[in-house]
Structure formats: C-alpha cells, structure tokens
Design a protein around this motif. Structure first.
Motif, PDB file in Angstrom:
ATOM      1  N   THR A 162       0.859  -1.181   0.000  1.00  0.00           N
ATOM      2  CA  THR A 162       0.000   0.000   0.000  1.00  0.00           C
ATOM      3  C   THR A 162       0.897   1.233   0.000  1.00  0.00           C
ATOM      4  N   GLN A 163       0.306   2.415  -0.137  1.00  0.00           N
ATOM      5  CA  GLN A 163       1.098   3.640  -0.267  1.00  0.00           C
ATOM      6  C   GLN A 163       1.968   3.916   0.950  1.00  0.00           C
ATOM      7  N   HIS A 164       1.485   3.600   2.158  1.00  0.00           N
ATOM      8  CA  HIS A 164       2.235   3.935   3.361  1.00  0.00           C
ATOM      9  C   HIS A 164       2.719   2.659   4.036  1.00  0.00           C
ATOM     10  N   LYS A 165       3.965   2.323   3.767  1.00  0.00           N
ATOM     11  CA  LYS A 165       4.542   1.127   4.348  1.00  0.00           C
ATOM     12  C   LYS A 165       5.704   1.501   5.253  1.00  0.00           C
ATOM     13  N   THR A 166       5.941   0.667   6.232  1.00  0.00           N
ATOM     14  CA  THR A 166       7.065   0.863   7.119  1.00  0.00           C
ATOM     15  C   THR A 166       8.235   0.044   6.611  1.00  0.00           C
ATOM     16  N   PHE A 167       9.303   0.740   6.268  1.00  0.00           N
ATOM     17  CA  PHE A 167      10.507   0.071   5.797  1.00  0.00           C
ATOM     18  C   PHE A 167      11.500  -0.037   6.946  1.00  0.00           C
ATOM     19  N   THR A 168      12.194  -1.144   6.983  1.00  0.00           N
ATOM     20  CA  THR A 168      13.270  -1.328   7.940  1.00  0.00           C
ATOM     21  C   THR A 168      14.556  -0.855   7.278  1.00  0.00           C
ATOM     22  N   ILE A 169      15.262   0.054   7.938  1.00  0.00           N
ATOM     23  CA  ILE A 169      16.530   0.553   7.415  1.00  0.00           C
ATOM     24  C   ILE A 169      17.649  -0.127   8.194  1.00  0.00           C
ATOM     25  N   ARG A 170      18.621  -0.653   7.478  1.00  0.00           N
ATOM     26  CA  ARG A 170      19.750  -1.302   8.140  1.00  0.00           C
ATOM     27  C   ARG A 170      21.023  -1.084   7.328  1.00  0.00           C
ATOM     28  N   PRO A 171      22.193  -1.211   7.983  1.00  0.00           N
ATOM     29  CA  PRO A 171      23.440  -1.144   7.231  1.00  0.00           C
ATOM     30  C   PRO A 171      23.512  -2.310   6.244  1.00  0.00           C
ATOM     31  N   ALA A 172      24.056  -2.063   5.078  1.00  0.00           N
ATOM     32  CA  ALA A 172      24.234  -3.136   4.100  1.00  0.00           C
ATOM     33  C   ALA A 172      25.324  -4.083   4.584  1.00  0.00           C
ATOM     34  N   THR A 173      25.279  -5.298   4.076  1.00  0.00           N
ATOM     35  CA  THR A 173      26.319  -6.287   4.350  1.00  0.00           C
ATOM     36  C   THR A 173      26.882  -6.767   3.011  1.00  0.00           C
ATOM     37  N   ALA A 174      27.934  -7.547   3.075  1.00  0.00           N
ATOM     38  CA  ALA A 174      28.527  -8.094   1.848  1.00  0.00           C
ATOM     39  C   ALA A 174      27.502  -8.916   1.070  1.00  0.00           C
ATOM     40  N   ALA A 175      26.541  -9.500   1.769  1.00  0.00           N
ATOM     41  CA  ALA A 175      25.511 -10.307   1.114  1.00  0.00           C
ATOM     42  C   ALA A 175      24.568  -9.457   0.264  1.00  0.00           C
ATOM     43  N   ASP A 176      24.595  -8.148   0.450  1.00  0.00           N
ATOM     44  CA  ASP A 176      23.744  -7.240  -0.330  1.00  0.00           C
ATOM     45  C   ASP A 176      24.420  -6.749  -1.613  1.00  0.00           C
ATOM     46  N   ALA A 177      25.573  -7.292  -1.941  1.00  0.00           N
ATOM     47  CA  ALA A 177      26.360  -6.781  -3.066  1.00  0.00           C
ATOM     48  C   ALA A 177      25.574  -6.763  -4.378  1.00  0.00           C
ATOM     49  N   GLU A 178      24.808  -7.807  -4.655  1.00  0.00           N
ATOM     50  CA  GLU A 178      24.049  -7.832  -5.918  1.00  0.00           C
ATOM     51  C   GLU A 178      23.044  -6.694  -5.978  1.00  0.00           C
ATOM     52  N   HIS A 179      22.379  -6.413  -4.868  1.00  0.00           N
ATOM     53  CA  HIS A 179      21.448  -5.285  -4.828  1.00  0.00           C
ATOM     54  C   HIS A 179      22.198  -3.975  -5.080  1.00  0.00           C
ATOM     55  N   LEU A 180      23.341  -3.801  -4.419  1.00  0.00           N
ATOM     56  CA  LEU A 180      24.103  -2.560  -4.549  1.00  0.00           C
ATOM     57  C   LEU A 180      24.574  -2.348  -5.986  1.00  0.00           C
ATOM     58  N   VAL A 181      24.985  -3.430  -6.648  1.00  0.00           N
ATOM     59  CA  VAL A 181      25.410  -3.329  -8.049  1.00  0.00           C
ATOM     60  C   VAL A 181      24.231  -2.895  -8.914  1.00  0.00           C
ATOM     61  N   HIS A 182      23.080  -3.505  -8.711  1.00  0.00           N
ATOM     62  CA  HIS A 182      21.887  -3.126  -9.483  1.00  0.00           C
ATOM     63  C   HIS A 182      21.553  -1.655  -9.253  1.00  0.00           C
ATOM     64  N   PHE A 183      21.527  -1.229  -7.996  1.00  0.00           N
ATOM     65  CA  PHE A 183      21.189   0.157  -7.684  1.00  0.00           C
ATOM     66  C   PHE A 183      22.204   1.119  -8.299  1.00  0.00           C
ATOM     67  N   THR A 184      23.472   0.735  -8.295  1.00  0.00           N
ATOM     68  CA  THR A 184      24.520   1.605  -8.818  1.00  0.00           C
ATOM     69  C   THR A 184      24.416   1.760 -10.327  1.00  0.00           C
ATOM     70  N   VAL A 185      24.184   0.667 -11.039  1.00  0.00           N
ATOM     71  CA  VAL A 185      24.028   0.748 -12.497  1.00  0.00           C
ATOM     72  C   VAL A 185      22.828   1.627 -12.836  1.00  0.00           C
ATOM     73  N   SER A 186      21.742   1.460 -12.098  1.00  0.00           N
ATOM     74  CA  SER A 186      20.540   2.252 -12.333  1.00  0.00           C
ATOM     75  C   SER A 186      20.784   3.740 -12.068  1.00  0.00           C
ATOM     76  N   ALA A 187      21.348   4.050 -10.908  1.00  0.00           N
ATOM     77  CA  ALA A 187      21.532   5.451 -10.517  1.00  0.00           C
ATOM     78  C   ALA A 187      22.580   6.168 -11.359  1.00  0.00           C
ATOM     79  N   SER A 188      23.576   5.426 -11.846  1.00  0.00           N
ATOM     80  CA  SER A 188      24.666   6.052 -12.605  1.00  0.00           C
ATOM     81  C   SER A 188      24.386   6.106 -14.101  1.00  0.00           C
ATOM     82  N   LYS A 189      23.203   5.677 -14.517  1.00  0.00           N
ATOM     83  CA  LYS A 189      22.868   5.621 -15.936  1.00  0.00           C
ATOM     84  C   LYS A 189      23.864   4.744 -16.691  1.00  0.00           C
TER      85      LYS A 189
END
Length: 197
Positions: free
Chosen positions: A4-31
């Motif tokens: 739904t429009q108003h969701k509660t997100f959990t914010i946490r420090p990234a770990t090495a296991a998040d590397a694939e997500h970080l790569v995806h986000f970086t390619v997207s954000a950097s065009k």
C-alpha cells in the motif's frame, strides 16, 4: 509483492551479502556509467558486473557495502543508498579523467564539505512507497550526528526523483552538461542539489 502507499521500511546497514542489490542500484543510478569503471577494474575472467560485485563485497573504497544502507520491506531489499562525508579541496585535475565523468567530478568539487549521497535507487516495483525518503532521512540523521551541515547529491536533470529531493528540502546549486555521449544518449545535465541540515 503488493504494497500500500504507506509502508514501514526497515533501514539497516548493508552487508557483503547485499552486493548484488548494490550493483543493481549503482548501475541504475549512474545511468550505466559505473560499468565503465568496473570494465577498467576487471580481473582475468571477470565481466564488468563481476568486478562491481567484487568491489561491493570487499568493504574498501568508495563503492563498498560498508558505506551503504538498505531499506527492506518484509525482509526483502527494496532500495539502497551509498553515502559518506566528503571534503573536496577544489583542486582536482580533471584532464586525465574520461570526459563522461568530468561533469560529475566538477559537481562533487562544488558540493564542498558535505555528506555526499553517491548512489540512491529503488527497485521499480517499490517506487513511490517511501523507501528512498526513509533512506534520505536515515542518512540525514547520520550526517547530523557526524557534525555535517549539508547533504549533497548529483542527479540527472530529467530524473523524476528531483521532485522528491526538492520536497525533502534539497535545492539545485549547480549543473553541468553530460560528458560526450553516443547517438543513443542525447545530451542532458547532471544537477548538484544540496540540503542544509
């Protein structure tokens, strides 16, 4: 996934296991510009994406899980941010930097001392639900705790997220045209936005 429009997100420090997500986000954000950097950093047998994953997992340098936070919804990563303090000296020599990266380096210099948001991106399925806003608020609290007076970010001038940044208190400070690009990438502008905190 349904949200739904108003969701509660959990914010946490990234770990090495998040590397694939970080790569995806970086390619997207950097065009896609990050792929140029990773192409140059490849080791034998690696693709550019492999090099990005390795660098994200290593925990050193500017692109590292140690400088990232992620927003989760029901245990699934939805958005990520890479941020850290900068204090450019205004003396960077851009003559040896590939032309496509020069405007980004110039704008980072103009940001001055600030907490710099290098990467911020959200998976398409989760956009518009507040994950990026929560990450920015989290980073703002970290920046204040570290004694920073400003947060900075560089964004593509046609990125719809500019409206979000303006809503959160960021103001355009400067802009530079993209570096030389191919026929399939028409010229546009990178925009430096700063929020005083």
């Amino acid at each position: 996934m349904t949200m739904t429009q108003h969701k509660t997100f959990t914010i946490r420090p990234a770990t090495a296991a998040d590397a694939e997500h970080l790569v995806h986000f970086t390619v997207s954000a950097s065009k896609g510009l990050s792929l140029i950097t990773w192409e140059d950093a490849k080791q034998p047998g690696e693709t550019a994406m492999d090099a990005g994953l390795r660098r994200a997992r290593e925990g050193t340098g500017g692109f590292s899980f140690r400088k990232a936070d992620v927003a989760e919804f029901e245990g699934e990563v939805m958005s990520g941010i890479v941020s850290y303090p900068i204090a450019p000296d205004g003396q960077s020599d851009t003559s040896d930097i590939p032309e496509v990266f020069r405007p980004l380096v110039i704008l980072e210099e103009r940001a001055g001392a600030s907490w710099y948001i290098n990467i911020l991106a959200t998976y398409e399925r989760a956009r518009g639900h507040g994950a990026a806003s929560r990450l920015i608020q989290h980073v703002e609290a970290r920046a204040k705790a570290a004694g920073e007076a400003r947060i900075s970010i560089v964004v593509d001038a046609v990125n719809p997220a500019m409206k979000l940044y303006e809503h959160l208190g960021f103001e355009e400070v400067s802009r530079e045209p993209f570096g030389q690009s191919g026929d399939d990438h028409p010229e546009g502008h990178w925009v430096l936005m700063i929020k005083r905190i």
